[in-house]
Write a protein that holds these residues in place. Structure first.
Motif, mmCIF file in Angstrom:
data_model
loop_
_atom_site.group_PDB
_atom_site.id
_atom_site.type_symbol
_atom_site.label_atom_id
_atom_site.label_comp_id
_atom_site.label_asym_id
_atom_site.label_seq_id
_atom_site.Cartn_x
_atom_site.Cartn_y
_atom_site.Cartn_z
ATOM 1 N N GLN A 118 -0.439 -1.536 6.961
ATOM 2 C CA GLN A 118 0.985 -1.197 6.850
ATOM 3 C C GLN A 118 1.559 -1.979 5.672
ATOM 4 O O GLN A 118 1.163 -3.131 5.446
ATOM 5 C CB GLN A 118 1.644 -1.657 8.157
ATOM 6 N N LEU A 119 2.470 -1.348 4.952
ATOM 7 C CA LEU A 119 3.099 -2.031 3.821
ATOM 8 C C LEU A 119 4.270 -2.868 4.334
ATOM 9 O O LEU A 119 5.175 -2.355 5.004
ATOM 10 C CB LEU A 119 3.587 -0.997 2.801
ATOM 11 N N ILE A 120 4.217 -4.177 4.047
ATOM 12 C CA ILE A 120 5.335 -5.063 4.416
ATOM 13 C C ILE A 120 5.774 -5.724 3.116
ATOM 14 O O ILE A 120 5.051 -6.553 2.573
ATOM 15 C CB ILE A 120 4.892 -6.155 5.419
ATOM 16 N N GLY A 121 6.923 -5.314 2.613
ATOM 17 C CA GLY A 121 7.363 -5.808 1.307
ATOM 18 C C GLY A 121 6.367 -5.337 0.252
ATOM 19 O O GLY A 121 6.122 -4.141 0.124
ATOM 20 N N GLU A 122 5.772 -6.302 -0.460
ATOM 21 C CA GLU A 122 4.791 -5.921 -1.480
ATOM 22 C C GLU A 122 3.373 -6.257 -1.037
ATOM 23 O O GLU A 122 2.446 -6.275 -1.850
ATOM 24 C CB GLU A 122 5.112 -6.624 -2.802
ATOM 25 N N GLN A 123 3.192 -6.571 0.234
ATOM 26 C CA GLN A 123 1.856 -6.899 0.743
ATOM 27 C C GLN A 123 1.484 -5.994 1.910
ATOM 28 O O GLN A 123 2.315 -5.235 2.411
ATOM 29 C CB GLN A 123 1.801 -8.380 1.177
ATOM 30 N N GLY A 124 0.223 -6.097 2.324
ATOM 31 C CA GLY A 124 -0.251 -5.274 3.433
ATOM 32 C C GLY A 124 -0.485 -6.092 4.686
ATOM 33 O O GLY A 124 -0.685 -7.309 4.621
ATOM 34 N N GLN A 125 -0.416 -5.411 5.828
ATOM 35 C CA GLN A 125 -0.723 -6.057 7.091
ATOM 36 C C GLN A 125 -1.743 -5.186 7.819
ATOM 37 O O GLN A 125 -1.539 -3.970 7.968
ATOM 38 C CB GLN A 125 0.545 -6.170 7.928
ATOM 39 N N TYR B 195 0.394 1.094 -7.594
ATOM 40 C CA TYR B 195 -0.031 2.399 -7.086
ATOM 41 C C TYR B 195 0.738 2.781 -5.823
ATOM 42 O O TYR B 195 1.285 3.886 -5.717
ATOM 43 C CB TYR B 195 -1.539 2.364 -6.814
ATOM 44 N N LEU B 196 0.818 1.857 -4.873
ATOM 45 C CA LEU B 196 1.491 2.176 -3.613
ATOM 46 C C LEU B 196 3.006 2.326 -3.797
ATOM 47 O O LEU B 196 3.619 3.274 -3.305
ATOM 48 C CB LEU B 196 1.217 1.085 -2.562
ATOM 49 N N LEU B 197 3.604 1.377 -4.530
ATOM 50 C CA LEU B 197 5.071 1.353 -4.613
ATOM 51 C C LEU B 197 5.632 2.311 -5.662
ATOM 52 O O LEU B 197 6.637 2.962 -5.439
ATOM 53 C CB LEU B 197 5.561 -0.079 -4.884
ATOM 54 N N ARG B 198 4.946 2.382 -6.818
ATOM 55 C CA ARG B 198 5.501 3.173 -7.921
ATOM 56 C C ARG B 198 4.953 4.591 -7.935
ATOM 57 O O ARG B 198 5.708 5.562 -7.938
ATOM 58 C CB ARG B 198 5.218 2.489 -9.271
ATOM 59 N N VAL B 199 3.601 4.708 -7.949
ATOM 60 C CA VAL B 199 3.004 6.050 -8.056
ATOM 61 C C VAL B 199 3.239 6.844 -6.776
ATOM 62 O O VAL B 199 3.689 7.985 -6.806
ATOM 63 C CB VAL B 199 1.488 5.965 -8.383
ATOM 64 N N ARG C 216 7.091 3.062 1.098
ATOM 65 C CA ARG C 216 8.193 2.162 1.467
ATOM 66 C C ARG C 216 7.740 1.168 2.523
ATOM 67 O O ARG C 216 6.694 1.351 3.151
ATOM 68 C CB ARG C 216 9.357 2.984 2.022
ATOM 69 N N ASP C 217 8.548 0.198 2.747
ATOM 70 C CA ASP C 217 8.302 -0.812 3.777
ATOM 71 C C ASP C 217 7.973 -0.131 5.100
ATOM 72 O O ASP C 217 8.697 0.757 5.545
ATOM 73 C CB ASP C 217 9.584 -1.656 3.926
#
Lengths: 235, 235
Positions: free
Chosen positions: B54-61, B28-32, B36-37
């Motif tokens: 915050q999105l860091i790579g494919e995970q959240g912080q 959802y976050l990356l494709r739809v 971005r990072d």
């Protein structure tokens, strides 16, 4: 398509084809709506039965039973403070779609618009079109705009609610199990009711309710209120 | 006022300040949403806790906890077939007032409008203004219009509903006890969905529901649906 006023009766009021009106119903038909001898209206038992009736003197006469599937089993009067611009057009259109019985436009302390007689004609035309589009059996009654205090005094019903965005009031849905056959709901203008208006309404027996945690525009609030009432009565 | 995407997390996804995203959330976050990072988003537990993340790579912080009082405890995505004229302006404005999280405009078989890029900008401006007026904490995301089939395929959630005026489907309020943290609701254009569209949606797991016995305009239906969902989640 008929634009007929609707009243809710108790089966005990029916005596063969005679309909014995209560003093409140007589006041509503004769004084508030200014109905005359021979004027037709709808009587409903609030559950599933509908009749076409006629005013004879101060009593009713049943003319014929009606088959109705798209109307709410309750009578809802929307007392709505006139919003600015053409906002009332949208309120009339959407409220009709949602099954409102009667709309009473209110001149509140914060109402800026002083509507012309053409406006009333326009709202009635919109109500007719919206009733047809939404496949309703009846067209809601749009009354002439009146002052807030007049409206409060004329609206006698046990189930009267006034929406207020600020303040910690119970949500409309928490009182929906108390809805009876006749509901009156009052909705304020941009900026809300004045403190004095709210006080007058509460003194007259209106119950203050909330429509949620966000501040709704004057045009959106009636749609939300009617959506919730219709769903509570129809499901 | 921030226009941030909102995702609902399970407390078990939190490991100190790390937020382990599920494959669905990553999609959802990356494709739809094409995040971005470094892009920020809101994580909420669906009950009462909110965090800025915050999105860091494919995970959240997790960056910080947020205090929120005017937002719904659920994420609602409105998939709405574009109505004619400026109807979508009203839908964006009212849906925002009612707490929608994300609006995905749909090009359905019966959609006449082919929106210009200026339209999308206009809807985003309306959403911002409506979020401010209604005192929301966040601005809903307005996605670029997509074809019906694309939308159906991209929207993965257990709680997906499609409104249909004709046909004897259960009323939205009868399923409201099943609402979870993420709800997707699809609403058709003037004239409704085509039989084929409805079939595709049902095959993909959308549940058909009704909004009442009257036929609502394409502009009114989303307001009704969101009123009912918001009340069910907030009361």
């Amino acid at each position: 398509m008929s634009q007929l006023q609707r009243i809710t009766i108790n089966p005990s009021q029916l005596q063969e084809s005679q309909l014995l009106l209560t003093p409140q119903q007589q006041h509503y038909l004769l004084r508030v709506l200014r109905s005359r001898d021979g004027d037709k209206f709808i009587a409903m038992d609030g559950i599933s039965k509908w009749w076409l009736a006629q005013l004879i003197g101060e009593q009713g006469q049943i003319l014929e039973p009606l088959e109705v599937t798209t109307e709410l089993p309750v009578s809802i009067t929307l007392m709505v403070a006139l919003p600015k611009g053409n906002g009332c057009d949208d309120i009339v259109r959407c409220s009709t779609e949602l099954g409102v019985t009667c709309i009473l436009p209110i001149l509140s302390d914060r109402t800026l618009l002083k509507p012309s007689p053409q406006k009333l004609e326009r709202w009635r035309r919109i109500a007719l079109e919206a009733a047809e589009q939404s496949e309703r059996a009846f067209v809601p009654t749009i009354l002439e705009p009146v002052a807030f205090r007049t409206a409060i005094n004329e609206c006698a019903s046990i189930h009267r609610y006034i929406c207020e965005a600020r303040g910690n009031y119970p949500h409309l849905t928490t009182v929906s199990n108390k809805f009876s056959s006749e509901i009156i709901i009052a909705i304020g203008p941009e900026g809300g009711w004045t403190d004095q208006e709210l006080e007058i309404a509460l003194e007259s027996g209106f119950q203050p309710i909330s429509l949620g945690r966000r501040i709704l525009r004057a045009v959106t609030a009636p749609i939300v209120a009617l959506s919730l009432i219709a769903a509570a009565c129809e499901v």
